[in-house]
Enzyme design. Structure first.
Site, PDB file in Angstrom:
ATOM      1  CE1 TYR A 149      -4.000   1.990   0.692  1.00 26.63           C
ATOM      2  CE2 TYR A 149      -2.887   2.774   2.656  1.00 26.63           C
ATOM      3  CZ  TYR A 149      -3.920   2.861   1.756  1.00 26.63           C
ATOM      4  OH  TYR A 149      -4.889   3.814   1.933  1.00 26.63           O
ATOM      5  NE  ARG A 202      -5.747  12.226  -5.894  1.00 27.84           N
ATOM      6  CZ  ARG A 202      -6.173  11.842  -4.692  1.00 27.84           C
ATOM      7  NH1 ARG A 202      -7.084  12.523  -4.063  1.00 27.84           N
ATOM      8  NH2 ARG A 202      -5.709  10.747  -4.108  1.00 27.84           N
ATOM      9  CE  LYS A 220      -6.784   3.610  -1.200  1.00 33.71           C
ATOM     10  NZ  LYS A 220      -6.795   4.468  -0.024  1.00 33.71           N
ATOM     11  CD  GLU A 292      -9.082   5.198  -3.010  1.00 30.08           C
ATOM     12  OE1 GLU A 292      -9.949   4.606  -2.341  1.00 30.08           O
ATOM     13  OE2 GLU A 292      -8.386   6.134  -2.561  1.00 30.08           O
ATOM     14  CG  ASP A 293      -6.332   7.677  -5.713  1.00 29.33           C
ATOM     15  OD1 ASP A 293      -6.932   8.102  -4.692  1.00 29.33           O
ATOM     16  OD2 ASP A 293      -5.204   7.169  -5.654  1.00 29.33           O
ATOM     17  CG  ASP A 315     -10.763   5.648   0.597  1.00 26.66           C
ATOM     18  OD1 ASP A 315     -11.177   5.699   1.770  1.00 26.66           O
ATOM     19  OD2 ASP A 315      -9.611   5.294   0.290  1.00 26.66           O
ATOM     20  CG  ASP A 316      -9.295   9.603  -2.889  1.00 26.42           C
ATOM     21  OD1 ASP A 316      -8.265   9.208  -2.335  1.00 26.42           O
ATOM     22  OD2 ASP A 316      -9.768   9.053  -3.910  1.00 26.42           O
ATOM     23  CG  ASN A 457      -0.764   9.578   1.174  1.00 28.80           C
ATOM     24  OD1 ASN A 457      -0.016   9.630   2.129  1.00 28.80           O
ATOM     25  ND2 ASN A 457      -2.080   9.430   1.298  1.00 28.80           N
ATOM     26  CG  ASN A 501      -3.499   5.992   4.499  1.00 31.18           C
ATOM     27  OD1 ASN A 501      -4.476   5.374   4.084  1.00 31.18           O
ATOM     28  ND2 ASN A 501      -2.497   6.349   3.720  1.00 31.18           N
TER      29      ASN A 501
HETATM   30  O1  LIG Z   1      -4.044   5.708  -0.804  1.00 30.64           O
HETATM   31  C1  LIG Z   1      -3.727   6.337   0.227  1.00 30.64           C
HETATM   32  O2  LIG Z   1      -2.709   6.100   0.873  1.00 30.64           O
HETATM   33  C2  LIG Z   1      -4.647   7.385   0.756  1.00 30.64           C
HETATM   34  C3  LIG Z   1      -5.461   7.912  -0.343  1.00 30.64           C
HETATM   35  O3  LIG Z   1      -6.576   7.485  -0.596  1.00 30.64           O
HETATM   36  C4  LIG Z   1      -4.835   8.884  -1.259  1.00 30.64           C
HETATM   37  O4  LIG Z   1      -3.793   9.454  -0.947  1.00 30.64           O
HETATM   38  O5  LIG Z   1      -5.385   9.055  -2.351  1.00 30.64           O
HETATM   39 MG   LIG Z   2      -7.012   7.668  -2.675  1.00 33.94          MG
END
Ligand SMILES: O=C([O-])CC(=O)C(=O)O
Ligand SMILES: [Mg+2]
Length: 626
Positions: A149, A202, A220, A292-293, A315-316, A457, A501
Site C-alpha cells: 500500500y 489523480r 486497497k 478512488e483517486d 474514499d478520498d 501521499n 491514512n
Molecule cells: O491511498 C492512500 O494512501 C490514501 C489515499 O486514498 C490517497 O492518498 O489518495
Molecule cells: Mg485515494
C-alpha cells in the site's frame, strides 16, 4: 440450421467446454446448440471449477492445486493430501507448516534492498499462494502495509508498465462503450460484494497515471481482506481507462493503457453511468462501489450523483475526512479544546481538503455549533490563493464556496498562515515540502500545541516531514501524516507519529456495509468510524506522539467500525439482511476470511465409520426409554 436453445447440466457443460477448449476428446461432436449453450452457461458462470470458497473436486486437476493461488499451500500439503489430490512427487519431500512458510516469506522480503522489489515479491506471492499472502500482511501490518500500500504502491503505479507481469483486476476501456456488462461478465467470480474503481486521473498525489493506476484498487482491496477479513473472491479491482492526459505516459513505449487524451464530458459521464448500471446488473444493487483517486472535478460530482442511488462512497473525500476527524477527536485529549474551539487552515481545496472540512463541520455541529459558525472557522488556500469570495480567477465551485471568506486576495500561503493564525494546519495539496520552516515556526508561535497534518501521499508529496514539524515547533506540535515517517528524535526523546491514512477507515466501513447489505452509505457512518478510531487511541499512543492507534491495531478498529456501522444500519432501517442478528460481532465474524489453510481433503474422506453413526443411535434417549 438455427441453433436450438438447450440447457445443459453442470456435467454436460463441463464436458462440452472441455471439448471446446480441446482438453477432452469428444465421443461425438457437439451440436451447435450444445456449443452455444455451453458457452452461454460458461459466460453466465453457471459453473466454476474453483470460485470463491467453492471447489468442484472432480473438476480440479491435480496440478491445479499447486497452480491456483486459492488452492495452493505449497509444501504445507500433507502426505495424504498430496496423494489424494494427485500432486505427490510434484514437490520436494519436505512438509512445512504455514508458520514456517511465513518465516521464509519474511526472510525473503528482508533480503530485498528496494521497496519496489519487496512489492514485486508480494505480488508474486499473491499470485502463487493467496492465504499465505493475506496471513503475512495481516499478521505484520506495520511492516507489510507500506509495501503493498502507500507509499510503495505509488512507485509501483509509476513503474506499472515496466513491472507488469500478470493481470489482476478488470480493465474497462472507453472502447467497451455499450458492452461494459459483457466485460464484467468476464470476471470469473460470481459473488463480488465490493469494487474499488479508479480512472487513474489523480493517483495519490502523483497526478494522472491513467491505466497504471490499477495498483491502487488492487492495494486497497488487499487491505479489505488483510485488515477487515473480507474474502478476496468478493473483491474486484477495476480501472476505467478513458485515456490519459499524462504526456510522458502517452509517449512511453511501456505504457499499458489507451494511448490518447482522456475522453471527457458527456461521453465520459455516460460511460460511468453505464458502468454503474452494469455493476448492479451483474452483481446486484448492494454491491459496494468505492471511488478512488478520480480527479477532483469528477469525484464530487459522482459522489453527489450516485450516493443515494447506489451503494457507493468516495474514499478520498469521505475516508480521508473520517481519519482526519478521528485525529482531531484524539487531539482533544491533549489540547483540552473542543473541535469547535479551533481555527482550521487547509493547504489544498480538493477532494481530501473539502471532504475533511465538511466532516469537521458535522463534528462541530455535533458539539452544538451552528452551521455557518462552523464554516467560518475553516479557511482554505488553493492553487489560486486564499478562497475569498469574488476572487478574480478563482474557481469556487461546489462545496468550496462554503469556505470562501469575505477577504481580499492573498496569494502567499505563509502570509495567510500569519494572518489567520490557525490552531490546525492541514496539508492536502500534493505539494511536497510546502509547509516550510517559516510556516511551521509561525504555527509554533501562535499555539501552545499546534496541530499539523501533512496528509498528501506518497511520502515525497507530504507537506512536511514529521521531523521538520517537531524541529520547527520546539517539539510541541501534534503531528500526523498520510504516509508513514520514521521515528522522530527531538530533545533526547523518540516520537512515533501516527499515519492519518484512510486505511483506518475504509476496510471497516466496507465490512459493515457488506454484511448488512446496506444500500446507501450515509455520512454519519464516517463520523461513527472516526469516533471508533479515536476511541482506540491509548494514553501511551498520545504520549509517544501519535493521534492514531498503532497500525497493528487496524484490524480491531475495522471490526469495531463494522459493528458500529452494522448497529447504525439496523437502527436506521438501512440494512437489507434479515433477521437482525442479536450479537452483531459474532454475526460479522461469521463472514470473515480464514487466513489459515483449509484441509484440501475431499469432504467425504475418510468415509464416516459405521460404528460412529450407530453410536449416535445408541445414546438416543427415546430408544433408551423404549
Ligand atoms: O491511498 C492512500 O494512501 C490514501 C489515499 O486514498 C490517497 O492518498 O489518495
Ligand atoms: Mg485515494
Amino acid at each position: 440450421m438455427q441453433a436450438r436453445s438447450v440447457i445443459l447440466n453442470a456435467k454436460q457443460t463441463v464436458d462440452a467446454l472441455r471439448t471446446l477448449v480441446g482438453t477432452a476428446s469428444p465421443k461425438k461432436s457437439l451440436t451447435k446448440a450444445a456449443t452455444s449453450a455451453a458457452v452461454q452457461a460458461f459466460q453466465a458462470r453457471d459453473y466454476h471449477e474453483v470460485t470463491g470458497d467453492i471447489i468442484v473436486p472432480s473438476m480440479v486437476q491435480g496440478i491445479d492445486h499447486l497452480r491456483d493461488p486459492r488452492l495452493n499451500k505449497g509444501l504445507a500439503f500433507t502426505l495424504e493430501e498430496r496423494q489424494i489430490l494427485g500432486i505427490h512427487g510434484l514437490q520436494p519431500a519436505r512438509f512445512k507448516s504455514q508458520e514456517e512458510q511465513l518465516e521464509l516469506c519474511r526472510i525473503s522480503i528482508s533480503r530485498y534492498q528496494e521497496d519496489l522489489n519487496k512489492y514485486l515479491y508480494l505480488v508474486d506471492l499473491q499470485d502463487r499462494n493467496e492465504r499465505l499472502f493475506f496471513r503475512l500482511i495481516s499478521e505484520d501490518v506495520e511492516k507489510m502495509m507500506p509495501i503493498v500500500y502507500t507509499p510503495t504502491v505509488g512507485l509501483a503505479c509509476q513503474k506499472f508498465g515496466l513491472i507488469y507481469r500478470r493481470p489482476r483486476g478488470l480493465f474497462v476501456t472507453i472502447n467497451d462503450r455499450g458492452h461494459v456488462f459483457d466485460v464484467l461478465r468476464n470476471w470469473p467470480e460470481p459473488d463480488v460484494r465490493a469494487i474499488v474503481v479508479t480512472d487513474g486521473e489523480r493517483i495519490l498525489g502523483l497526478g494522472d497515471l491513467g491505466a497504471c493506476g490499477m495498483g491502487i484498487p488492487v492495494g486497497k482491496l488487499a487491505l479489505y481482506t488483510a485488515l477487515a477479513g473480507i474474502p478476496p473472491h468478493q473483491c474486484l479491482p477495476i480501472v476505467i481507462d478513458v485515456g490519459t492526459n499524462n504526456k510522458d505516459l502517452l509517449e512511453d513505449p511501456l505504457y499499458i493503457g489507451l494511448r490518447h487524451q482522456r475522453v471527457q464530458g458527456k461521453e465520459y459521464d455516460e460511460f460511468i453511468d453505464e458502468f454503474m448500471q452494469a455493476v448492479v446488473k451483474r452483481y446486484g444493487q448492494n454491491t459496494l462501489i468505492q471511488f478512488e483517486d478520480f480527479g477532483n472535478h469528477n469525484a464530487f460530482r459522482f459522489l453527489d450523483k450516485y450516493r443515494n442511488t447506489y451503494c457507493t462512497f468516495n474514499d478520498d473525500i469521505q475516508g480521508t475526512a473520517s481519519v482526519a476527524v478521528a485525529g482531531m477527536l484524539a487531539a482533544k485529549r491533549i489540547t483540552n479544546k473542543r473541535i469547535s474551539d479551533n481555527t482550521f487552515l487547509f493547504l489544498g481545496a480538493g477532494e481530501a481538503a473539502v471532504g475533511i472540512a465538511d466532516l469537521v463541520v458535522k463534528a462541530m455541529q455535533a458539539e452544538g455549533t451552528g452551521l455557518q459558525e462552523a464554516r467560518d472557522k475553516i479557511w482554505m488556500f488553493d492553487i489560486d490563493g486564499l478562497l475569498a469570495k469574488g476572487r478574480p480567477e478563482g474557481r469556487l465551485g461546489g462545496h468550496k464556496a462554503y469556505y470562501a471568506k469575505d477577504h481580499g486576495v492573498m496569494k502567499n500561503f505563509a502570509d495567510v498562515v500569519k494572518e489567520v493564525k490557525p490552531s490546525v494546519l492541514i496539508g492536502a495539496s500534493a505539494a511536497g515540502g510546502a509547509f516550510t520552516p517559516e510556516i511551521l515556526q509561525a504555527m509554533g508561535q501562535f499555539n501552545e500545541r499546534p496541530i499539523i497534518f501533512a496528509l498528501s501521499n506518497p511520502t515525497s508529496k507530504a507537506e512536511c516531514t514529521a521531523q521538520a514539524a517537531y524541529d520547527n515547533t520546539e517539539g510541541r506540535c501534534i503531528f500526523a501524516s498520510g504516509s508513514p515517517f520514521p521515528p522522530v528524535q527531538y530533545g533526547g526523546k523518540t516520537f512515533i507519529t501516527g499515519q492519518g491514512n484512510n486505511a483506518y477507515i475504509f476496510p471497516g466501513v466496507a465490512l459493515g456495509v457488506i454484511v448488512t447489505g446496506t444500500h446507501h452509505i450515509p455520512e454519519d457512518m464516517f463520523l461513527i468510524a472516526a469516533q471508533v478510531v479515536a476511541d482506540h487511541v491509548s494514553e501511551a499512543d498520545l504520549e509517544k506522539g501519535s493521534l492514531y492507534p498503532p497500525l497493528s491495531a487496524i484490524k480491531e478498529c475495522s471490526m469495531d467500525i463494522a459493528v458500529g456501522v452494522t448497529n447504525y444500519a439496523y437502527q436506521k432501517g438501512l440494512a437489507s439482511t434479515y433477521p437482525e442478528p442479536e450479537d452483531k460481532k459474532s454475526y460479522i465474524e461469521s463472514h470473515l476470511y480464514n487466513y489459515n489453510y483449509q484441509s484440501a481433503m475431499p469432504v467425504t474422506w475418510p468415509w464416516p465409520k459405521q460404528h460412529e453413526s450407530s453410536k449416535t443411535r445408541e445414546i438416543n434417549p427415546t430408544k433408551l426409554q423404549a
